[in-house]
Write a protein that holds these residues in place. Structure first.
Motif, PDB file in Angstrom:
ATOM      1  N   UNK A  89     -12.383  41.169  18.526  1.00  0.00           N
ATOM      2  CA  UNK A  89     -12.044  42.592  18.667  1.00  0.00           C
ATOM      3  C   UNK A  89     -10.593  42.830  18.235  1.00  0.00           C
ATOM      4  N   UNK A  90      -9.687  41.995  18.728  1.00  0.00           N
ATOM      5  CA  UNK A  90      -8.265  42.099  18.382  1.00  0.00           C
ATOM      6  C   UNK A  90      -8.056  41.852  16.881  1.00  0.00           C
ATOM      7  N   UNK A  91      -8.747  40.841  16.361  1.00  0.00           N
ATOM      8  CA  UNK A  91      -8.643  40.516  14.933  1.00  0.00           C
ATOM      9  C   UNK A  91      -9.129  41.681  14.071  1.00  0.00           C
ATOM     10  N   UNK A  92     -10.280  42.260  14.409  1.00  0.00           N
ATOM     11  CA  UNK A  92     -10.806  43.396  13.653  1.00  0.00           C
ATOM     12  C   UNK A  92      -9.858  44.588  13.723  1.00  0.00           C
ATOM     13  N   UNK A  93      -9.318  44.842  14.910  1.00  0.00           N
ATOM     14  CA  UNK A  93      -8.381  45.952  15.064  1.00  0.00           C
ATOM     15  C   UNK A  93      -7.177  45.760  14.144  1.00  0.00           C
ATOM     16  N   UNK A 137      -5.215  47.435   6.840  1.00  0.00           N
ATOM     17  CA  UNK A 137      -5.820  47.900   5.585  1.00  0.00           C
ATOM     18  C   UNK A 137      -5.620  49.405   5.428  1.00  0.00           C
ATOM     19  N   UNK A 138      -5.865  50.159   6.485  1.00  0.00           N
ATOM     20  CA  UNK A 138      -5.704  51.617   6.409  1.00  0.00           C
ATOM     21  C   UNK A 138      -4.242  51.987   6.186  1.00  0.00           C
ATOM     22  N   UNK A 139      -3.337  51.333   6.899  1.00  0.00           N
ATOM     23  CA  UNK A 139      -1.911  51.617   6.715  1.00  0.00           C
ATOM     24  C   UNK A 139      -1.490  51.377   5.271  1.00  0.00           C
ATOM     25  N   UNK A 140      -1.888  50.236   4.731  1.00  0.00           N
ATOM     26  CA  UNK A 140      -1.511  49.909   3.356  1.00  0.00           C
ATOM     27  C   UNK A 140      -2.118  50.899   2.375  1.00  0.00           C
ATOM     28  N   UNK A 141      -3.366  51.273   2.600  1.00  0.00           N
ATOM     29  CA  UNK A 141      -4.026  52.234   1.715  1.00  0.00           C
ATOM     30  C   UNK A 141      -3.299  53.585   1.745  1.00  0.00           C
ATOM     31  N   UNK A 142      -2.941  54.052   2.919  1.00  0.00           N
ATOM     32  CA  UNK A 142      -2.237  55.336   3.032  1.00  0.00           C
ATOM     33  C   UNK A 142      -0.885  55.281   2.321  1.00  0.00           C
ATOM     34  N   UNK A 143      -0.178  54.193   2.471  1.00  0.00           N
ATOM     35  CA  UNK A 143       1.125  54.065   1.814  1.00  0.00           C
ATOM     36  C   UNK A 143       0.968  53.944   0.299  1.00  0.00           C
ATOM     37  N   UNK A 144      -0.085  53.284  -0.169  1.00  0.00           N
ATOM     38  CA  UNK A 144      -0.353  53.189  -1.606  1.00  0.00           C
ATOM     39  C   UNK A 144      -0.677  54.548  -2.193  1.00  0.00           C
ATOM     40  N   UNK A 145      -1.523  55.322  -1.492  1.00  0.00           N
ATOM     41  CA  UNK A 145      -1.880  56.667  -1.959  1.00  0.00           C
ATOM     42  C   UNK A 145      -0.633  57.538  -2.006  1.00  0.00           C
ATOM     43  N   UNK A 146       0.190  57.431  -0.977  1.00  0.00           N
ATOM     44  CA  UNK A 146       1.431  58.213  -0.935  1.00  0.00           C
ATOM     45  C   UNK A 146       2.296  57.882  -2.139  1.00  0.00           C
ATOM     46  N   UNK A 147       2.437  56.593  -2.467  1.00  0.00           N
ATOM     47  CA  UNK A 147       3.267  56.183  -3.602  1.00  0.00           C
ATOM     48  C   UNK A 147       2.680  56.671  -4.921  1.00  0.00           C
ATOM     49  N   UNK A 190      -7.798  54.797  13.274  1.00  0.00           N
ATOM     50  CA  UNK A 190      -9.010  54.443  12.553  1.00  0.00           C
ATOM     51  C   UNK A 190      -9.557  53.106  13.059  1.00  0.00           C
ATOM     52  N   UNK A 191      -8.689  52.126  13.241  1.00  0.00           N
ATOM     53  CA  UNK A 191      -9.123  50.804  13.709  1.00  0.00           C
ATOM     54  C   UNK A 191      -9.739  50.886  15.104  1.00  0.00           C
TER      55      UNK A 191
END
Length: 175
Positions: free
Chosen positions: A88-92, A98-108, A126-127
């Motif tokens: 559970x902790x690992x999935x979170x 992944x979501x954080x990185x995706x949001x920052x990539x889209x922002x850039x 999201x997690x």
């Protein structure tokens, strides 16, 4: 883990079943929970690589649910453990990152400003949602069609459900 809970299994049981010593086990893994996470990491790479629509979160969630259903006993058992180093902790942590990185990539890519703390919050939101839904689905025996979760989550994230709810309150429907 298809026969007994993760808590009931000892490292000695794992070593005996696999034909290795306890020292060999600890050379590779911190504990039995680290082993479960390793199993998920190594197996998930395979099922995600085969998912035809793995480029979006819906495709990843669909593939993950199908994979969990195929390995129901193992993953329901793994998700029932809530302590340190749990699946559970690992999935979170994985989904959040992944979501954080995706949001920052889209922002850039779009040249927009996003506060990094907002990306962290959104990733954790999201997690927590996805992991919570997976746990609930497992605890119910995976009887429900997982696409219902995917559909509802998509409508929530798009704002469709929230807009309908807010509009219904303004019109007095919920009285």
């Amino acid at each position: 883990m298809t026969k007994k809970s993760l808590e009931a299994i000892s490292v000695g049981d794992i070593a005996a079943q696999s034909g290795m010593s306890r020292n060999a086990f600890y050379y590779h893994f911190q504990d039995k929970y680290d082993l479960v996470n390793w199993i998920f990491r190594t197996e998930s790479a395979g099922f995600l690589a085969q998912a035809p629509d793995r480029e979006n979160w819906q495709g990843i969630l669909r593939a993950l649910c199908e994979y969990f259903r195929e390995n129901r006993a193992f993953y329901c058992n793994a998700l029932s453990y809530t302590g340190q180093n749990s699946l559970r902790e690992y999935l979170f942590d994985t989904f959040s990152g992944v979501v954080q990185q995706h949001l920052l990539d889209v922002k850039d890519q779009e040249g927009a400003f996003m506060d990094p703390q907002d990306a962290v919050f959104a990733g954790e939101f999201f997690a927590a949602t996805v992991v919570g839904l997976l746990e609930r689905w497992c605890s119910r025996g995976m009887k429900e069609d997982a696409s219902r979760y995917e559909d509802c989550l998509a409508r929530i994230l798009s704002g469709e459900m929230l807009n309908a709810y807010l509009h219904s309150r303004e019109s007095g429907v919920d009285k």
